[in-house]
Scaffold this motif. Structure first.
Motif, PDB file in Angstrom:
ATOM      1  N   LEU A 127       0.835  -1.204   0.000  1.00 17.18           N
ATOM      2  CA  LEU A 127       0.000   0.000   0.000  1.00 17.18           C
ATOM      3  C   LEU A 127       0.871   1.255   0.000  1.00 17.18           C
ATOM      4  O   LEU A 127       0.572   2.229  -0.690  1.00 17.18           O
ATOM      5  CB  LEU A 127      -0.930   0.004   1.220  1.00 17.18           C
ATOM      6  N   ARG A 128       1.958   1.191   0.761  1.00 15.57           N
ATOM      7  CA  ARG A 128       2.838   2.363   0.849  1.00 15.57           C
ATOM      8  C   ARG A 128       3.500   2.630  -0.503  1.00 15.57           C
ATOM      9  O   ARG A 128       3.521   3.759  -0.994  1.00 15.57           O
ATOM     10  CB  ARG A 128       3.895   2.120   1.932  1.00 15.57           C
ATOM     11  N   ILE A 129       4.009   1.573  -1.124  1.00 14.76           N
ATOM     12  CA  ILE A 129       4.708   1.764  -2.398  1.00 14.76           C
ATOM     13  C   ILE A 129       3.733   2.220  -3.489  1.00 14.76           C
ATOM     14  O   ILE A 129       4.036   3.098  -4.288  1.00 14.76           O
ATOM     15  CB  ILE A 129       5.416   0.456  -2.833  1.00 14.76           C
ATOM     16  N   SER A 130       2.542   1.630  -3.476  1.00  9.57           N
ATOM     17  CA  SER A 130       1.584   1.946  -4.548  1.00  9.57           C
ATOM     18  C   SER A 130       0.890   3.286  -4.333  1.00  9.57           C
ATOM     19  O   SER A 130       0.478   3.935  -5.285  1.00  9.57           O
ATOM     20  CB  SER A 130       0.531   0.853  -4.658  1.00  9.57           C
ATOM     21  N   GLY A 131       0.755   3.669  -3.070  1.00 10.43           N
ATOM     22  CA  GLY A 131       0.000   4.885  -2.782  1.00 10.43           C
ATOM     23  C   GLY A 131      -1.489   4.734  -3.041  1.00 10.43           C
ATOM     24  O   GLY A 131      -2.225   5.704  -3.158  1.00 10.43           O
ATOM     25  N   VAL A 132      -1.947   3.470  -3.119  1.00 12.76           N
ATOM     26  CA  VAL A 132      -3.342   3.199  -3.459  1.00 12.76           C
ATOM     27  C   VAL A 132      -4.141   2.900  -2.195  1.00 12.76           C
ATOM     28  O   VAL A 132      -3.627   2.316  -1.255  1.00 12.76           O
ATOM     29  CB  VAL A 132      -3.399   1.981  -4.422  1.00 12.76           C
ATOM     30  N   ASP A 133      -5.398   3.319  -2.165  1.00 13.77           N
ATOM     31  CA  ASP A 133      -6.293   2.943  -1.078  1.00 13.77           C
ATOM     32  C   ASP A 133      -7.197   1.819  -1.588  1.00 13.77           C
ATOM     33  O   ASP A 133      -8.212   2.068  -2.228  1.00 13.77           O
ATOM     34  CB  ASP A 133      -7.117   4.155  -0.638  1.00 13.77           C
ATOM     35  N   ALA A 134      -6.782   0.568  -1.309  1.00 16.20           N
ATOM     36  CA  ALA A 134      -7.532  -0.574  -1.846  1.00 16.20           C
ATOM     37  C   ALA A 134      -8.890  -0.740  -1.180  1.00 16.20           C
ATOM     38  O   ALA A 134      -9.760  -1.439  -1.709  1.00 16.20           O
ATOM     39  CB  ALA A 134      -6.707  -1.847  -1.681  1.00 16.20           C
ATOM     40  N   SER A 135      -9.102  -0.079  -0.036  1.00 15.28           N
ATOM     41  CA  SER A 135     -10.402  -0.222   0.637  1.00 15.28           C
ATOM     42  C   SER A 135     -11.523   0.430  -0.167  1.00 15.28           C
ATOM     43  O   SER A 135     -12.697   0.157   0.034  1.00 15.28           O
ATOM     44  CB  SER A 135     -10.352   0.397   2.033  1.00 15.28           C
ATOM     45  N   ARG A 136     -11.142   1.300  -1.093  1.00 14.15           N
ATOM     46  CA  ARG A 136     -12.172   1.950  -1.922  1.00 14.15           C
ATOM     47  C   ARG A 136     -12.785   0.992  -2.938  1.00 14.15           C
ATOM     48  O   ARG A 136     -13.829   1.260  -3.509  1.00 14.15           O
ATOM     49  CB  ARG A 136     -11.555   3.141  -2.667  1.00 14.15           C
ATOM     50  N   CYS A 137     -12.089  -0.123  -3.210  1.00 12.40           N
ATOM     51  CA  CYS A 137     -12.548  -1.061  -4.239  1.00 12.40           C
ATOM     52  C   CYS A 137     -13.889  -1.665  -3.839  1.00 12.40           C
ATOM     53  O   CYS A 137     -14.064  -2.110  -2.712  1.00 12.40           O
ATOM     54  CB  CYS A 137     -11.518  -2.157  -4.434  1.00 12.40           C
ATOM     55  N   MET A 138     -14.855  -1.670  -4.779  1.00 13.95           N
ATOM     56  CA  MET A 138     -16.158  -2.282  -4.479  1.00 13.95           C
ATOM     57  C   MET A 138     -16.335  -3.589  -5.246  1.00 13.95           C
ATOM     58  O   MET A 138     -17.429  -4.117  -5.328  1.00 13.95           O
ATOM     59  CB  MET A 138     -17.292  -1.304  -4.777  1.00 13.95           C
ATOM     60  N   ALA A 171      -6.666  -6.070  -5.856  1.00  9.60           N
ATOM     61  CA  ALA A 171      -7.250  -5.234  -4.806  1.00  9.60           C
ATOM     62  C   ALA A 171      -7.830  -6.106  -3.701  1.00  9.60           C
ATOM     63  O   ALA A 171      -7.631  -5.837  -2.510  1.00  9.60           O
ATOM     64  CB  ALA A 171      -8.321  -4.325  -5.396  1.00  9.60           C
ATOM     65  N   ALA A 172      -8.525  -7.185  -4.082  1.00  4.02           N
ATOM     66  CA  ALA A 172      -9.210  -8.019  -3.088  1.00  4.02           C
ATOM     67  C   ALA A 172      -8.211  -8.763  -2.205  1.00  4.02           C
ATOM     68  O   ALA A 172      -8.354  -8.786  -0.972  1.00  4.02           O
ATOM     69  CB  ALA A 172     -10.136  -9.009  -3.789  1.00  4.02           C
ATOM     70  N   LEU A 173      -7.199  -9.372  -2.822  1.00 12.42           N
ATOM     71  CA  LEU A 173      -6.239 -10.149  -2.033  1.00 12.42           C
ATOM     72  C   LEU A 173      -5.372  -9.233  -1.171  1.00 12.42           C
ATOM     73  O   LEU A 173      -4.978  -9.596  -0.063  1.00 12.42           O
ATOM     74  CB  LEU A 173      -5.383 -11.022  -2.951  1.00 12.42           C
ATOM     75  N   LEU A 174      -5.109  -8.062  -1.671  1.00 14.30           N
ATOM     76  CA  LEU A 174      -4.347  -7.097  -0.876  1.00 14.30           C
ATOM     77  C   LEU A 174      -5.119  -6.725   0.384  1.00 14.30           C
ATOM     78  O   LEU A 174      -4.563  -6.633   1.472  1.00 14.30           O
ATOM     79  CB  LEU A 174      -4.061  -5.857  -1.723  1.00 14.30           C
ATOM     80  N   ARG A 175      -6.429  -6.550   0.241  1.00 17.59           N
ATOM     81  CA  ARG A 175      -7.278  -6.240   1.402  1.00 17.59           C
ATOM     82  C   ARG A 175      -7.220  -7.367   2.426  1.00 17.59           C
ATOM     83  O   ARG A 175      -7.343  -7.135   3.619  1.00 17.59           O
ATOM     84  CB  ARG A 175      -8.730  -6.039   0.958  1.00 17.59           C
ATOM     85  N   PRO A 210     -14.189   2.999 -11.450  1.00 20.23           N
ATOM     86  CA  PRO A 210     -15.083   4.059 -10.970  1.00 20.23           C
ATOM     87  C   PRO A 210     -14.767   4.527  -9.548  1.00 20.23           C
ATOM     88  O   PRO A 210     -15.384   5.454  -9.062  1.00 20.23           O
ATOM     89  CB  PRO A 210     -16.469   3.405 -11.030  1.00 20.23           C
ATOM     90  N   ARG A 211     -13.813   3.864  -8.892  1.00 23.15           N
ATOM     91  CA  ARG A 211     -13.521   4.214  -7.502  1.00 23.15           C
ATOM     92  C   ARG A 211     -12.102   4.741  -7.320  1.00 23.15           C
ATOM     93  O   ARG A 211     -11.629   4.858  -6.189  1.00 23.15           O
ATOM     94  CB  ARG A 211     -13.716   2.997  -6.589  1.00 23.15           C
ATOM     95  N   ASN A 212     -11.412   4.992  -8.415  1.00 26.13           N
ATOM     96  CA  ASN A 212     -10.061   5.538  -8.350  1.00 26.13           C
ATOM     97  C   ASN A 212      -9.097   4.642  -7.568  1.00 26.13           C
ATOM     98  O   ASN A 212      -8.276   5.123  -6.789  1.00 26.13           O
ATOM     99  CB  ASN A 212     -10.109   6.944  -7.732  1.00 26.13           C
ATOM    100  N   VAL A 213      -9.204   3.336  -7.764  1.00 22.97           N
ATOM    101  CA  VAL A 213      -8.341   2.403  -7.030  1.00 22.97           C
ATOM    102  C   VAL A 213      -6.980   2.207  -7.732  1.00 22.97           C
ATOM    103  O   VAL A 213      -5.975   1.969  -7.081  1.00 22.97           O
ATOM    104  CB  VAL A 213      -9.057   1.045  -6.838  1.00 22.97           C
ATOM    105  N   GLU A 214      -6.947   2.306  -9.034  1.00 24.70           N
ATOM    106  CA  GLU A 214      -5.709   2.162  -9.796  1.00 24.70           C
ATOM    107  C   GLU A 214      -5.022   0.814  -9.588  1.00 24.70           C
ATOM    108  O   GLU A 214      -3.927   0.729  -9.017  1.00 24.70           O
ATOM    109  CB  GLU A 214      -4.732   3.295  -9.465  1.00 24.70           C
TER     110      GLU A 214
END
Lengths: 663, 262, 130
Positions: free
Chosen positions: C13-24, C47-51, C78-82
């Motif tokens: 998460l730190r390296i990616s700078g992504v907030d995977a919790s936004r993923c729906m 995104a799911a496995l990272l969560r 649509p959630r800006n998860v990247e």
């Protein structure tokens, strides 16, 4: 010196878990003027109120401080309690030790200390309270409903049936709104027009309802019970009284370039047109931008052919000023613009349509007379893909999508799929969905029927790309349950687009000083307990203007809004706010600053004879109309000489509170 | 008008046409492209890891050099443009990256994303204008059906690149129209050509290239233009369907009458 | 080859700078991916496995080397998860480990052909090795 009683509420554990209520009651006993102080589990309960009444009588209290929840919750309750024990209701002060204290603190010592400070401030203020008497204002027994869709129509009918006059202001040339555009309605599949048009007719024929179509609210002043609205009735270049709706003009009109708004611009219409067969009023309208007469000064065929002589090229916008007691916002919605979604090829292919466009294609009065054919080549499609959540639940881009669930799409998609399969069993229907959200009476059963009985192919996943390849639409999407990417060569793609408030909502909200959320939906006064009221008194909410909802919910809310309107209009007069502004005539120098900032027009000026030690003679003085003043306080902070003060919240009262807190 | 110009490695070797025709056309249009003396390779791919600092430095040096000259920085290669543009955004918006990069670089004045990065096509559209370009055309490419191939790197992520609508771009089509040719729109114009995967998984790269070529062929394309050397390679070498693929600068030079045989 | 350093979801998460919790978990990324069929794990699963903190499964995925970095997933989310950033971050955690370069310079000569642009080599080396 006042004799003050302090009542500290536990609110169960809401307050008592973070505030030592006994310590608060004990500490307040030492405050000047406090002759009685106690605590109780639920002060708002009948027993709690009885305790207050008894203490008032027993200790001859002149004022009380209740340390409890927000005054928005129970100030009215405790004022009534005080009145029943013979006190003036304005001799009650609330120290909010719940929302502003116990709920936001975790540490008991901190919470208790802050609760004591808040209670002291309330006592300090109460020392300067004076009994106040509220005035009254009359109620104009007429309601204004803004928006003539099913929400506005239902509210108007209910209010009118109770015997009150109602005006419906509708911005388009006919009432009916979005529901008039629908083919069938879920979950019963009854024909939308068949159930709507009787209501439209009923509204039109109702002696208490006045429909002002092709009109918008221009400005509004006043306050609950006493609004004054200016309505701009746009020139439709047709004399509504003369036009019989025969339609001859619409047939003779040589212009055929206007896009038919009622059919979602899927076909063309004349420059003079009647939006649809059941339009109300059944009167034509001229689209000046398309009309050859307005463009070139020639033509005038409609005028020559109108036997009623109803065409009036000289007609001008008309301003109507009228007084209302209540206003209902029923401005509804529109589907979002799908052109931002070209990953679904919406701009690239006419065979990619939104659900509302599809609704018109399926409708017998629509551009294809109800035949399911593709807009591009008018061929019958054999495979249709529906994509749900297009622009809903989208937090990525505010311009592109909406963060909320649009609520109706799962159900109308199931409806579309079923209607297609029922009428054309040869057509395969695939639905890409994220979640099938079907809470509602008979809703899930309806959706399951689409799956089980109509064999609609529901694919849990989302489409990533629609590619126009020849005359096919190559749909590439994910099938999350089967763990694969699917490719479908479809003939048509339907986008279940999100809905958003009508674009007029924002400016209307500003005009009404009604609060709105970041998505431009109107905010209710309380999300659970006052769902059909806007925070400013006298403004009510009906339908999707407040948030996404389906027809049954809209009708229910429309009725609820009507009940609130009726409750207001059946009063002959309203008790005004007693906490209104007043002028200290000895200081006021008539500078007019307060008049300029008053949003209610409550301040006027009078020449008065002043006899003070510094001045004797005639001077221009501000006077406040207490029936109009809403006690907002704008004038008190603007007044350069400090002559304006708000009763119940005087500068000296506020300063006493501050001093008590800083002590 | 003078601009800094970052050619990138491939334009000095395998993609000379992209560079030379770009320079010739610019000169014809009154644009002076100044190549900084000591530019280094951008790395070809944008370092998406937020803790990747060293891989950003070469881009920042080029950006800072342009800032020193007070010029906008023009790019031609899609990949270089993508990398420079996004690294520049990082320097503007990501305080941690900006600080760490400046700690390494020890420039006289820290670089904070001041330079504007413009792709050559943006220069044509926004600074010169396609109408002006049209009037400068001496050999209109009349009757030629040209398909624009955008690929990924110019367009995505749309919010960062700010180049055109990533799902419905029109800049290259407008460019083609300005040259007198007929643009051919097809669905795969903004889908990936296979990129560097041509080295790792040839089969997959071939599938991507074929999807693009056959889509363009079905739409009636007689020629495809691109701004990316790797796209050009993949489209030329990895698809069964054959349509001539050229750099957009080559057709530009042709239309402006400045094309020389190389 | 085993991993020398333990990698956590927080690292990714730190390296990616992504907030995977936004993923729906809508799956639009995996619907958009042009190289889906070549991958054992797909963008939405990153995104799911990272969560769920299952970084090791991600680190062993061949998708790390099949991702085209075309940004279609990130663009259409649509959630800006990247998801592309997550994949890149996981790949970095692998190739930064000793002996875990996926492609080494000595393998390049066999892959060269006359037309191959330098850009391809530079890009591949940046993606596949440290």
């Amino acid at each position: 010196m006042q004799k003050i009683g302090v009542f500290v509420c536990w609110c169960g554990s809401n307050i008592a878990a973070t505030v030592d209520v006994k310590a608060v009651a004990q500490a307040l006993k030492n405050e000047a003027g406090v002759v009685f102080s106690t605590d109780y589990q639920y002060m708002c309960s009948e027993n709690g109120q009885a305790m207050i009444r008894q203490a008032i009588k027993e200790h001859q209290l002149t004022g009380i401080v209740v340390c409890s929840c927000s005054p928005r919750m129970h100030e009215a309750t405790f004022r009534k309690t005080a009145v029943s024990a013979g006190l003036n209701p304005y001799m009650v002060e609330i120290a909010n030790i719940r929302e502003q204290c116990s709920w936001i603190h975790k540490d008991i010592a901190e919470g208790t200390e802050k609760a004591i400070v808040l209670a002291r401030a309330a006592v300090a203020k109460l020392h300067k309270n004076a009994p106040l008497t509220a005035g009254t204002s009359p109620v104009t027994k007429r309601a204004l409903v803004i928006g003539g869709g099913i929400a506005g129509i239902q509210t108007a009918l209910d209010v009118a049936d109770a015997g009150f006059e109602v005006d419906i202001v509708e911005k388009s040339p006919t009432i009916g709104g979005r529901m008039a555009q629908l083919d069938k309605t879920f979950p019963t599949l009854d024909c939308s027009a068949c159930i709507l048009t009787p209501k439209m007719v009923e509204a039109a024929q109702h002696e208490k309802i006045n429909i002002i179509s092709y009109a918008e609210l221009e400005s509004l002043s006043g306050f609950v019970g006493n609004f004054t609205a200016t309505i701009r009735k746009k020139a439709r270049f047709i004399d509504e009284d003369k036009c019989s709706g025969c339609g001859v003009c619409t047939e003779k009109c040589p212009s055929r370039k206007g896009l038919d708004e009622f059919n979602m611009k899927l076909n063309k219409r004349g420059a003079v047109y009647i939006p649809f067969a059941q339009a109300i009023p059944n009167v034509a309208v001229i689209d000046a931008e398309q009309c050859l007469h307005f463009r070139t000064g020639k033509c005038g065929l409609c005028q020559k052919n109108c036997s009623a002589g109803a065409i009036d090229f000289e007609q001008k916008d008309q301003l109507i000023e009228r007084k209302y007691g209540a206003i209902v916002v029923a401005t509804g919605f529109k589907p979002i613009d799908a052109s931002a979604f070209n990953e679904y090829a919406y701009n690239d292919s006419p065979d990619v349509v939104t659900s509302l466009e599809f609704e018109r294609i399926m409708n017998a009065a629509g551009p294809t007379k109800g035949q399911l054919i593709r807009p591009s080549d008018l061929k019958h499609p054999h495979e249709i893909v529906v994509i749900q959540c297009v622009g809903s639940r989208c937090t990525e881009d505010k311009e592109k999508g909406k963060p909320y669930c649009s609520k109706i799409c799962c159900m109308y998609t199931a409806k579309h799929a079923m209607l297609v399969r029922e009428k054309y069993p040869d057509v395969k229907v695939h639905v890409f969905y994220i979640d099938a959200r079907t809470p509602g009476k008979n809703f899930d059963e309806f959706y399951r029927r689409a799956v089980e009985q109509y064999d609609v192919d529901y694919i849990k996943g989302m489409v990533g790309k629609v590619a126009v390849e020849g005359d096919k639409l190559h749909v590439q999407g994910s099938d999350l349950l089967n763990g694969e990417q699917v490719h479908i060569n479809a003939d048509m793609v339907v986008l279940a687009t999100a809905i958003e408030p009508d674009p007029t909502a924002r400016s209307l909200g500003t005009m009404l000083t009604a609060s709105m959320d970041t998505n431009d939906f109107f905010t209710e006064a309380h999300p659970k307990l006052r769902p059909v009221e806007s925070p400013p008194a006298g403004i009510f909410l009906s339908g999707v203007a407040q948030g996404p909802k389906d027809i049954p919910e809209t009708v229910a809310q429309a009725g609820a809004a009507a009940a609130k309107v009726i409750g207001l209009l059946c009063k002959n007069e309203l008790t005004c706010n007693a906490c209104v502004a007043q002028t200290n005539e000895a200081i006021c120098n008539g500078c007019s600053q307060c008049e300029k900032v008053c949003p209610y027009g409550a301040i006027t000026y009078e020449d008065k004879e002043i006899r003070s030690p510094e001045f004797r003679g005639i001077r221009r003085i501000a006077t406040v109309n207490e029936a109009i003043c809403q006690g907002c306080g704008a004038c008190t902070v603007t007044c350069p000489s400090g002559a304006m003060d708000l009763k119940g919240f005087t500068n000296s009262q506020i300063m006493s509170e501050v001093d008590a807190i800083c002590r | 008008m003078n601009y800094s110009y970052y050619p990138g490695c491939t334009l000095k070797t395998k993609a000379k046409e992209l560079d030379i025709y770009g320079r010739l056309s610019a000169a014809k249009l009154g644009i002076i492209l100044e190549e900084p003396e000591h530019w280094q390779c951008c790395g070809g791919v944008y370092p998406q890891g937020e803790d990747e600092i060293a891989t950003r430095l070469s881009s920042i040096r080029a950006l800072a050099a342009a800032k020193e000259k007070g010029q906008d920085l023009i790019t031609l290669c899609s990949a270089c443009h993508h990398v420079l543009k996004r690294v520049n955004n990082d320097m503007k918006r990501n305080a941690t990256i900006c600080q760490r990069a400046n700690n390494y670089l020890q420039l006289d004045t820290p670089y904070r994303g001041e330079t504007e990065v413009l792709h050559y096509l943006e220069l044509l559209r926004d600074r010169i204008g396609f109408d002006t370009l049209k009037s400068a055309v001496v050999n209109p490419l009349k009757g030629v059906n040209i398909a624009a191939y955008y690929g990924c790197l110019l367009l995505r992520p749309g919010k960062e690149m700010g180049f055109d609508d990533p799902e419905d771009p029109c800049i290259i089509e407008d460019f083609i129209r300005a040259l007198g040719a007929t643009p051919v729109k097809y669905s795969q114009r903004n889908e990936c050509c296979g990129g560097y995967l041509t080295l790792e998984n040839k089969g997959a790269a071939q599938k991507r290239a074929e999807a693009i070529l056959s889509s363009a062929a079905d739409a009636g394309a007689e020629m495809i233009v691109t701004a990316c050397p790797l796209c050009l390679y993949n489209l030329k070498n990895n698809a069964k369907t054959k349509i001539p693929v050229k750099y957009f600068t080559e057709v530009l030079a042709e239309a402006l009458g400045v094309k020389e045989e190389l | 080859m085993s991993l020398t350093n333990k990698v956590t979801a927080e690292d990714v998460l730190r390296i990616s700078g992504v907030d995977a919790s936004r993923c729906m978990q809508c799956g639009k990324c995996s619907g958009a991916c042009p190289n889906y069929d070549e991958m054992d794990l797909h963008p939405h699963q990153f995104a799911a496995l990272l969560r769920k903190g299952e970084v090791e499964r991600l680190m062993e995925s061949n998708a790390l080397y099949q991702c085209l970095s075309c940004f279609a997933c990130s663009q259409r989310c649509p959630r800006n998860v990247e998801p592309a950033k997550i994949i890149e971050a996981v790949r970095l955690t692998v190739i930064r480990q000793k002996g875990r370069n996926y492609m080494t310079a000595d393998r390049l000569p066999e892959k060269l052909d006359e037309d191959l642009p330098q850009q391809a080599l530079v890009s591949a080396m940046r993606k596949y090795s440290k």
